[in-house]
Design a protein around this motif. Structure first.
Motif, PDB file in Angstrom:
ATOM      1  N   UNK A  57      -9.677   4.092  35.111  1.00  0.00           N
ATOM      2  CA  UNK A  57     -10.303   4.736  34.907  1.00  0.00           C
ATOM      3  C   UNK A  57     -11.416   4.907  34.176  1.00  0.00           C
ATOM      4  N   UNK A  83     -21.932  13.522  33.806  1.00  0.00           N
ATOM      5  CA  UNK A  83     -22.356  14.734  33.744  1.00  0.00           C
ATOM      6  C   UNK A  83     -23.722  14.880  32.694  1.00  0.00           C
ATOM      7  N   UNK A 132     -14.388  17.710  24.716  1.00  0.00           N
ATOM      8  CA  UNK A 132     -15.164  17.753  25.862  1.00  0.00           C
ATOM      9  C   UNK A 132     -15.642  19.515  26.422  1.00  0.00           C
ATOM     10  N   UNK A 184     -19.446  20.271  27.137  1.00  0.00           N
ATOM     11  CA  UNK A 184     -19.705  20.823  28.428  1.00  0.00           C
ATOM     12  C   UNK A 184     -21.236  21.810  27.690  1.00  0.00           C
ATOM     13  N   UNK A 185     -21.068  22.208  26.380  1.00  0.00           N
ATOM     14  CA  UNK A 185     -22.303  23.375  26.165  1.00  0.00           C
ATOM     15  C   UNK A 185     -23.567  22.566  25.186  1.00  0.00           C
ATOM     16  N   UNK A 186     -23.254  20.731  25.213  1.00  0.00           N
ATOM     17  CA  UNK A 186     -24.174  19.890  24.694  1.00  0.00           C
ATOM     18  C   UNK A 186     -25.411  19.214  25.794  1.00  0.00           C
ATOM     19  N   UNK A 227     -22.134  13.217  29.667  1.00  0.00           N
ATOM     20  CA  UNK A 227     -21.160  13.326  29.338  1.00  0.00           C
ATOM     21  C   UNK A 227     -20.026  12.211  30.465  1.00  0.00           C
ATOM     22  N   UNK A 228     -18.834  11.968  29.559  1.00  0.00           N
ATOM     23  CA  UNK A 228     -17.755  11.085  30.277  1.00  0.00           C
ATOM     24  C   UNK A 228     -16.744  11.067  30.098  1.00  0.00           C
ATOM     25  N   UNK A 229     -15.888  10.921  31.017  1.00  0.00           N
ATOM     26  CA  UNK A 229     -14.431  11.522  30.112  1.00  0.00           C
ATOM     27  C   UNK A 229     -13.905  10.318  30.212  1.00  0.00           C
ATOM     28  N   UNK A 230     -12.729   9.939  29.391  1.00  0.00           N
ATOM     29  CA  UNK A 230     -11.434   8.929  30.306  1.00  0.00           C
ATOM     30  C   UNK A 230     -10.313   9.901  30.299  1.00  0.00           C
TER      31      UNK A 230
END
Lengths: 121, 241
Positions: free
Chosen positions: A96, A105, B58, B62-64, B68-71
């Motif tokens: 993960x 991003x 999330x 996306x607006x900041x 950003x990293x997502x598990x």
């Protein structure tokens, strides 16, 4: 021979069959499982044997001995499964994490368009 | 938001030493924007790790103007921190600050907490609520008792006796970053960090911080009963690694 004996032998045999068909196939594993099943069948067919062993070890009844051994066996199995689970969890975590970092991003660079395309697959 | 300003501040900061702030977030859609705003305007590199939130965190991210990293699966706070640290380390971060998403930490205190690292005096800096009496008074009484107990437990487990072992406000140097790999995904990571710091003989100091207890943070925070789970995790960690 009482009725319970053939029933138990049948159950052990079914368990063994199931394991051999579906289970892991490493030789050592097979050997261990097979000898446990064989010991089970012997103890079912000759209940006096467990009694003799129990008496020799200073345990009152044969059934008690089987229960004690079974309990420690289960405890051991539990630990084995638990450590397997933890290993699995850490594998999932690194998977993960790798995906997450690959798809990171930098919003500071893709801004300002507020409806920036979410940089994910 | 004020992109040009932010970029300017970031360049200034980078000239000294890039300070990265890692914010683990799980279901913080309501507060995450206001939590990161002061970090962004102060010019820090902000990494928010969304630990598979289900409340739209999330979408807010996306607006900041943050990284950003997502598990893809919910792994826990320790895992989210480790992911953020890993990312920052690969980007060549010199200093990483752990910062809670729920608004408990005050961005204005970051310069204080990174100062010992920038001065080269420490590899790891722990925030503490129990150095100054007025910080300690902010901590609800029941929490205080639990934290004292946690301190003793952590001390016995790791041999490092800090005044406040379960404070999420910390700063790590590049050296600490490469020495520490959190394997405890849950909340046992606080003690795990101490343990790793002790093993790698990292230089550490404690710095007084004020933690804001808001109704939101208290509701989001750990239930007391979790202390037992954390303790179990730690004991198991000892035997299964």
């Amino acid at each position: 021979m009482t009725l319970i004996q053939p029933i138990l032998v049948l159950l052990v045999a079914l368990g063994l069959l199931f394991y051999q068909l579906k289970g892991r196939s490493r030789l050592l594993d097979r050997g261990i499982v097979f000898s446990i099943a064989a010991a089970g069948v012997i103890l079912i067919v000759d209940p006096q044997l467990s009694m003799k062993i129990a008496n020799a070890l200073g345990v009152g009844r044969g059934v008690d001995l089987v229960i004690y051994l079974g309990m420690t066996g289960f405890a051991f199995l539990f630990l084995l499964i638990f450590s397997k689970l933890r290993a699995l969890e850490s594998q999932i975590t690194s998977l993960v994490r790798t995906i997450a970092i690959q798809q990171a991003v930098d919003g500071a660079q893709t801004q300002p368009p507020p409806a920036a395309p979410a940089g994910k697959a | 938001m004020v992109v040009a300003e932010r970029a300017g501040a970031a360049d200034e900061e980078a000239a000294v030493a890039p300070v990265w702030v890692v914010v683990p977030a799980f279901n913080e859609a309501r507060v995450i924007a206001s939590t990161v705003a002061p970090l962004v305007s102060a010019g820090y590199r902000v990494v928010v790790v969304d630990d598979c939130s289900t409340d739209g965190t999330w979408a807010v991210l996306e607006t900041l103007p943050v990284i950003r990293i997502r598990h893809r699966l919910n792994l826990g706070q320790g895992a989210a921190l480790q992911t953020g640290m890993e990312y920052a380390r690969r980007q060549g971060a010199g200093v990483v600050v752990h910062f809670d998403a729920d608004g408990q930490h005050d961005a204005a205190q970051i310069p204080l907490i990174v100062a010992p690292i920038l001065a080269g005096e420490a590899d790891i800096v722990f925030g503490s609520r129990f150095i100054r009496p007025h910080d300690a008074r902010q901590v609800p009484r029941s929490r205080r008792i639990l934290l004292r107990a946690g301190r003793i437990f952590s001390g016995l487990m790791t041999g490092l006796w800090l005044t406040d072992t379960h404070n999420g406000y910390r700063a790590l140097s590049a050296r600490a970053l490469s020495a520490i790999r959190l394997q405890e995904n849950g909340f046992a990571h606080a003690t795990e960090i101490l343990d790793a710091a002790g093993r790698a003989s990292l230089r550490y100091v404690e710095v007084p911080v004020t933690i804001r207890y808001t109704p939101y943070s208290r509701a989001k925070g750990q239930p007391m009963s979790n202390a037992v789970n954390i303790m179990l995790d730690l004991i198991l960690h000892r035997f299964f690694r």
